[in-house]
Design a protein around this motif. Structure first.
Motif, mmCIF file in Angstrom:
data_model
loop_
_atom_site.group_PDB
_atom_site.id
_atom_site.type_symbol
_atom_site.label_atom_id
_atom_site.label_comp_id
_atom_site.label_asym_id
_atom_site.label_seq_id
_atom_site.Cartn_x
_atom_site.Cartn_y
_atom_site.Cartn_z
ATOM 1 N N ASP A 15 0.821 -1.205 0.000
ATOM 2 C CA ASP A 15 0.000 0.000 0.000
ATOM 3 C C ASP A 15 0.857 1.258 0.000
ATOM 4 O OD1 ASP A 15 -2.440 -1.126 -0.195
ATOM 5 O OD2 ASP A 15 -3.016 -0.827 1.902
ATOM 6 N N VAL A 16 1.993 1.175 0.673
ATOM 7 C CA VAL A 16 2.846 2.351 0.796
ATOM 8 C C VAL A 16 3.807 2.490 -0.381
ATOM 9 C CG1 VAL A 16 4.568 3.506 2.221
ATOM 10 C CG2 VAL A 16 2.699 2.276 3.304
ATOM 11 N N ILE A 17 4.358 1.373 -0.822
ATOM 12 C CA ILE A 17 5.460 1.505 -1.779
ATOM 13 C C ILE A 17 5.182 0.954 -3.176
ATOM 14 C CG2 ILE A 17 7.252 1.537 -0.012
ATOM 15 C CD1 ILE A 17 7.601 -1.535 -1.257
ATOM 16 N N SER A 18 4.000 0.395 -3.400
ATOM 17 C CA SER A 18 3.815 -0.147 -4.745
ATOM 18 C C SER A 18 3.455 0.967 -5.710
ATOM 19 C CB SER A 18 2.803 -1.279 -4.770
ATOM 20 O OG SER A 18 1.529 -0.827 -5.059
ATOM 21 N N GLY A 19 3.524 0.666 -6.958
ATOM 22 C CA GLY A 19 3.367 1.669 -7.985
ATOM 23 C C GLY A 19 4.690 1.810 -8.711
ATOM 24 N N LYS A 20 4.617 2.492 -9.794
ATOM 25 C CA LYS A 20 5.739 2.533 -10.720
ATOM 26 C C LYS A 20 6.888 3.423 -10.242
ATOM 27 C CE LYS A 20 6.052 3.239 -15.757
ATOM 28 N NZ LYS A 20 5.205 3.537 -16.931
ATOM 29 N N TRP A 21 6.575 4.419 -9.432
ATOM 30 C CA TRP A 21 7.559 5.481 -9.201
ATOM 31 C C TRP A 21 8.104 5.629 -7.795
ATOM 32 C CZ3 TRP A 21 9.191 6.618 -13.724
ATOM 33 C CH2 TRP A 21 8.323 6.661 -14.824
ATOM 34 N N LYS A 22 7.393 5.147 -6.763
ATOM 35 C CA LYS A 22 7.787 5.475 -5.389
ATOM 36 C C LYS A 22 9.178 4.992 -5.031
ATOM 37 C CE LYS A 22 3.236 6.262 -3.462
ATOM 38 N NZ LYS A 22 2.457 5.923 -4.687
ATOM 39 N N LEU A 23 9.498 3.761 -5.306
ATOM 40 C CA LEU A 23 10.835 3.271 -4.961
ATOM 41 C C LEU A 23 11.920 3.930 -5.805
ATOM 42 C CD1 LEU A 23 10.296 -0.489 -4.026
ATOM 43 C CD2 LEU A 23 10.735 1.447 -2.528
ATOM 44 N N PRO A 24 11.711 4.071 -7.120
ATOM 45 C CA PRO A 24 12.703 4.824 -7.894
ATOM 46 C C PRO A 24 12.972 6.210 -7.327
ATOM 47 C CG PRO A 24 11.309 3.617 -9.388
ATOM 48 C CD PRO A 24 10.754 3.377 -8.004
ATOM 49 N N ILE A 25 11.950 6.888 -6.854
ATOM 50 C CA ILE A 25 12.156 8.222 -6.274
ATOM 51 C C ILE A 25 12.980 8.123 -4.992
ATOM 52 C CG2 ILE A 25 11.005 10.165 -5.138
ATOM 53 C CD1 ILE A 25 8.682 9.724 -7.199
ATOM 54 N N ILE A 26 12.634 7.172 -4.156
ATOM 55 C CA ILE A 26 13.394 7.001 -2.913
ATOM 56 C C ILE A 26 14.860 6.682 -3.209
ATOM 57 C CG2 ILE A 26 13.699 5.426 -0.947
ATOM 58 C CD1 ILE A 26 10.612 5.416 -0.713
ATOM 59 N N ILE A 27 15.069 5.838 -4.201
ATOM 60 C CA ILE A 27 16.446 5.503 -4.572
ATOM 61 C C ILE A 27 17.189 6.742 -5.071
ATOM 62 C CG2 ILE A 27 17.859 4.199 -6.219
ATOM 63 C CD1 ILE A 27 15.487 2.061 -6.103
ATOM 64 N N ALA A 28 16.542 7.503 -5.923
ATOM 65 C CA ALA A 28 17.179 8.696 -6.473
ATOM 66 C C ALA A 28 17.545 9.674 -5.364
ATOM 67 C CB ALA A 28 16.261 9.368 -7.499
ATOM 68 N N VAL A 29 16.620 9.910 -4.450
ATOM 69 C CA VAL A 29 16.889 10.853 -3.361
ATOM 70 C C VAL A 29 18.017 10.318 -2.470
ATOM 71 C CG1 VAL A 29 15.930 12.007 -1.334
ATOM 72 C CG2 VAL A 29 14.562 11.814 -3.413
ATOM 73 N N SER A 30 17.995 9.016 -2.244
ATOM 74 C CA SER A 30 19.028 8.433 -1.380
ATOM 75 C C SER A 30 20.416 8.521 -2.017
ATOM 76 C CB SER A 30 18.695 6.982 -1.066
ATOM 77 O OG SER A 30 19.060 6.139 -2.144
ATOM 78 N N ARG A 31 20.440 8.645 -3.334
ATOM 79 C CA ARG A 31 21.724 8.753 -4.031
ATOM 80 C C ARG A 31 22.175 10.192 -4.200
ATOM 81 N NH1 ARG A 31 21.127 4.049 -3.152
ATOM 82 N NH2 ARG A 31 22.133 2.347 -4.228
ATOM 83 N N GLY A 32 21.515 11.089 -3.518
ATOM 84 C CA GLY A 32 21.974 12.470 -3.545
ATOM 85 C C GLY A 32 21.287 13.378 -4.543
ATOM 86 N N HIS A 33 20.198 12.902 -5.100
ATOM 87 C CA HIS A 33 19.428 13.789 -5.968
ATOM 88 C C HIS A 33 18.349 14.441 -5.114
ATOM 89 C CE1 HIS A 33 21.481 12.122 -9.426
ATOM 90 N NE2 HIS A 33 21.277 10.920 -8.904
ATOM 91 N N ASN A 34 18.584 15.662 -4.702
ATOM 92 C CA ASN A 34 17.724 16.274 -3.694
ATOM 93 C C ASN A 34 16.849 17.418 -4.198
ATOM 94 O OD1 ASN A 34 20.573 15.548 -2.115
ATOM 95 N ND2 ASN A 34 18.702 14.819 -1.139
ATOM 96 N N ARG A 35 17.120 17.875 -5.398
ATOM 97 C CA ARG A 35 16.316 18.966 -5.935
ATOM 98 C C ARG A 35 15.314 18.421 -6.931
ATOM 99 N NH1 ARG A 35 19.337 23.735 -5.800
ATOM 100 N NH2 ARG A 35 17.437 24.695 -6.552
ATOM 101 N N PHE A 36 14.199 19.094 -7.070
ATOM 102 C CA PHE A 36 13.120 18.614 -7.940
ATOM 103 C C PHE A 36 13.607 18.225 -9.342
ATOM 104 C CE2 PHE A 36 9.401 18.821 -10.628
ATOM 105 C CZ PHE A 36 8.407 18.252 -9.861
ATOM 106 N N ARG A 37 14.266 19.169 -10.000
ATOM 107 C CA ARG A 37 14.727 18.890 -11.370
ATOM 108 C C ARG A 37 15.790 17.810 -11.414
ATOM 109 N NH1 ARG A 37 10.832 20.194 -14.611
ATOM 110 N NH2 ARG A 37 10.162 22.330 -14.354
ATOM 111 N N ASP A 38 16.543 17.726 -10.354
ATOM 112 C CA ASP A 38 17.609 16.731 -10.274
ATOM 113 C C ASP A 38 17.004 15.323 -10.170
ATOM 114 O OD1 ASP A 38 20.117 15.673 -10.081
ATOM 115 O OD2 ASP A 38 20.409 16.205 -7.978
#
Lengths: 127, 127
Positions: free
Chosen positions: B34-57
């Motif tokens: 319920d929390v993490i399924s869907g196409k984008w949530k985990l990819p977003i978490i991964i991206a942020v965890s890798r240092g992509h912190n700004r919207f466009r980034d």
DNA sequence: GTAACCAGTTTCCAAAAGGTAAGTGCTTTA
DNA sequence: TAAAGCACTTACCTTTTGGAAACTGGTTAC
């Protein structure tokens, strides 16, 4: 989330730098999500793994699932080689769903999700 | 009626009520999905965890995501306390997305999915 | 002889997810 | 002064998901 092929087309990987590292995690995760995400696929796999092998048995073991949805998801899981459908020519015809050995490789995913879900529920419900 | 070995130990004896037994795995997994399924949530978490912190980034680091979808998913992740949005009152305003400590608990889920996704891609392409 | 069980399918429909394209208001850079 | 970047939002549309209910065509149990 529907994709045309068996693997996700993630577009051209950004070349070099910090994106590459990120992409190496995102792509496999998206490949996995493509196969198992959605409301019903893992619950079905779990139910079958626990010995619910007949259509009505699986249906009864998963709260709120309908026969239409179950029928469709079982077909999807079959095309992804995670579930095998066996028809015995008894009278009447008996149909049995079993996991393929490949489905067993999902165990660590299921365990990780189960454990995270457990602590999440505790966190949400006051603790 | 054989098992493939995909048996998640949830503390209940296999000889007990199999429905109850089964629900102990299905329910937490569904809570997690319920929390993490869907196409984008985990990819977003991964991206942020890798240092992509700004919207466009973040947007640039995830192939094929659109700003509309990113905006919506970031809000969802914020309400689930997985991502924190910080606005700095610089000129112009700068917005930073970071993972909460709670998001770190998803590490084992991400690792499990990443590894399964990797072997799945190999299986599909390399057979 | 009818009720119930089996393994589904069909139809109709609503909601959610997701894509396309354009726009907003602001600022910085060339 | 124009272009481009930032952080989004809006409108519109298609696809996907999934729920409700009925139905099919068989079999078995009472």
């Amino acid at each position: 989330m529907k994709s045309t092929g068996l693997l996700v087309d993630c577009g051209a990987p950004p070349t070099g730098d910090s994106h590459t590292d990120c992409h190496k995690v995102i792509m496999p995760v998206r490949d996995a999500l493509d196969v198992i995400s959605g409301k019903w696929k893992l619950p079905i796999i779990i139910a079958v793994s626990r010995g619910h092998n007949r259509f009505r048995d699986i249906e009864r073991s998963i709260p709120k699932i309908t026969s239409k949805v179950l029928s469709k998801e079982l077909k999807d899981l079959e095309t992804h080689k995670l579930i095998r459908r066996t028809v015995y020519n008894t009278q009447p015809v008996q149909v049995e769903y079993t996991l393929t050995p490949y489905a067993a490789t999902l165990e660590s995913v299921i365990v990780a999700l189960q454990q995270w879900g457990l602590q999440h529920r505790k966190k949400i419900l006051g603790k």
